[in-house]
Design an enzyme around this catalytic site. Structure first.
Site, PDB file in Angstrom:
ATOM      1  N   ASP A  44       0.820  -1.213   0.000  1.00  0.00           N
ATOM      2  CA  ASP A  44       0.000   0.000   0.000  1.00  0.00           C
ATOM      3  C   ASP A  44       0.864   1.279   0.000  1.00  0.00           C
ATOM      4  OD1 ASP A  44      -2.065  -1.901   0.391  1.00  0.00           O
ATOM      5  OD2 ASP A  44      -1.906  -1.690   2.569  1.00  0.00           O
ATOM      6  N   GLU A 253     -11.374  -0.399  -3.408  1.00  0.00           N
ATOM      7  CA  GLU A 253     -10.569   0.191  -2.322  1.00  0.00           C
ATOM      8  C   GLU A 253      -9.396   0.950  -2.948  1.00  0.00           C
ATOM      9  OE1 GLU A 253      -9.288  -3.183   0.021  1.00  0.00           O
ATOM     10  OE2 GLU A 253      -7.984  -3.943  -1.549  1.00  0.00           O
TER      11      GLU A 253
HETATM   12  O1  FUB Z   1      -3.097  -3.658   3.446  1.00  0.00           O
HETATM   13  C1  FUB Z   1      -4.392  -3.877   3.952  1.00  0.00           C
HETATM   14  C2  FUB Z   1      -5.403  -3.594   2.910  1.00  0.00           C
HETATM   15  O2  FUB Z   1      -5.131  -4.382   1.750  1.00  0.00           O
HETATM   16  C3  FUB Z   1      -5.423  -2.198   2.376  1.00  0.00           C
HETATM   17  O3  FUB Z   1      -6.020  -1.298   3.240  1.00  0.00           O
HETATM   18  C4  FUB Z   1      -6.125  -2.430   1.094  1.00  0.00           C
HETATM   19  O4  FUB Z   1      -6.055  -1.363   0.204  1.00  0.00           O
HETATM   20  C5  FUB Z   1      -5.432  -3.657   0.578  1.00  0.00           C
HETATM   21  O5  FUB Z   1      -4.227  -3.362  -0.058  1.00  0.00           O
END
Ligand code: FUB
Length: 354
Positions: A44, A253
């Protein structure tokens, strides 16, 4: 976040060379880029240029015995560490712990994808975590230094929910936070404005508008929403909202925002179909018209990124699972991003054939 046991597309897994134990890209291909760091797991990556250097604010993945599930419980991260480099290609320094879960009074677990911003002679770290009731909220912490250590506020940002904050400051100095994530990120639990366990997700509303990411203007002190969060509306080529059933294009996301040649680019992950996609508009709060995918599926389930201009080039920071071949132990990478004359982004394939 979801592991995709039932997902339409299965995520890419690597082959392991039996003599070295090292991941080999599938189908005889090669990784486009190599991990930026190998001594810790990182994901991320939110990259920013501060004081002429590139700082990357990643999640710090850790090994765990928690099995993979649909809520992403195995992503059990407990702290953040900041990466710093003079320029892309130079040595990457891994900073000390910048913020630890135990020092966030309101949080219980899962320090997920963070971002950072600079204003008021202060560096701000924005991060999601589950509160003591298990509900994802977004917190803010501040520091005099880009690499921290950061001091967390006692409470999460009032009115915040879900995951994956990304903070963009426009040329007029106004900052905005984009956020949200469906499935494990709980965004679908907030459709009434209150947290509601078990609310129907877009999976059951395929012919209705998809659940949209959120945006809110930030206050001048960068610690509050200056307005209630509203939808970042993502439109198709006919000007209609992307539908819940459109898993190749709908928001999942990993929001990001940048501005190039006066155009606002809202970029995000499609989650269970494993693309990074983008939509463009003329206003930082949208609406945005869908334009395409700019990163094809990487090795591993999640795909998350940032895009930043440094040294006259545009860079895509992303992550895969080259080092571990495990979904929850990721490593950040970078590659140059190219634009066409009409502002469209050239699609990046994270694998090459030679
Ligand atoms: O790293 C945890 C979660 O996985 C993140 O918040 C999302 O975007 C995904 O990458």
């Amino acid at each position: 976040m979801k592991i995709g046991i039932c997902s339409a597309l299965v995520s890419i897994v690597a082959l392991i060379n039996p003599s070295t134990g090292i991941s080999q890209a599938p189908n005889g291909r090669h990784y486009l880029s190599q991990p930026l760091v190998t001594s810790i797991y990182t994901a991320d990556p939110s990259a920013h240029v501060f004081n002429g250097k590139i700082y990357v604010y990643p999640s710090h993945d850790v090994p765990t015995d928690i099995p993979d599930d649909d809520l992403g419980s195995e992503y059990a991260m407990r702290d953040y560490r900041v990466l710093e480099m003079d320029h892309v290609g130079s040595h990457v320094n891994i900073g000390p712990v910048a913020l630890d879960l135990k020092d966030v009074p309101w949080a219980s677990k899962q320090l997920w994808a963070p971002d950072a911003a600079y204003r008021n002679n202060t560096y701000y770290l924005y991060f999601p975590a589950r509160d003591k009731e298990g509900v994802f909220r977004i917190g803010v912490a501040s520091s005099e230094h880009p690499e921290g250590p950061f001091k967390a506020e006692a409470e999460p940002i009032k009115g915040s929910f879900s995951i994956d904050p990304a903070v963009f400051t426009d040329a007029d100095g106004q900052s905005y936070m984009y956020f949200g994530g469906i499935w494990g990120g709980q965004l679908e639990n907030w459709t009434t404005g209150q947290f509601k366990e078990g609310t129907t997700t877009d999976l059951h509303q395929d012919d209705k508008a998809a659940i949209m990411p959120k945006v809110a203007r930030l206050s001048a002190d960068m610690k509050h929403f200056a307005e209630p969060p509203k939808d970042v509306v993502l439109l198709d080529e006919q000007g209609k909202p992307l539908l819940g059933g459109d898993h190749d294009r709908r928001f999942f996301e990993a929001s990001w925002m940048f501005r190039r040649n006066g155009v606002y680019y809202f970029t995000y992950s499609t989650g269970d179909t494993h693309f990074l996609s983008y939509a463009t508009g003329t206003n930082p709060e949208g609406p945005f018209q869908y334009r395409g995918h700019f990163l094809l599926p990487v090795q591993g389930w999640t795909t998350h990124h940032s895009i930043v201009e440094a040294d006259g080039k545009w860079w895509l920071f992303y992550a895969d699972t080259q080092l571990s071949n495990k979904n929850h132990l990721r490593n950040v990478k970078v590659t140059e991003l190219h634009f066409n004359a009409d502002g469209s982004i050239q699609t990046v394939d994270p694998f090459t054939s030679n």
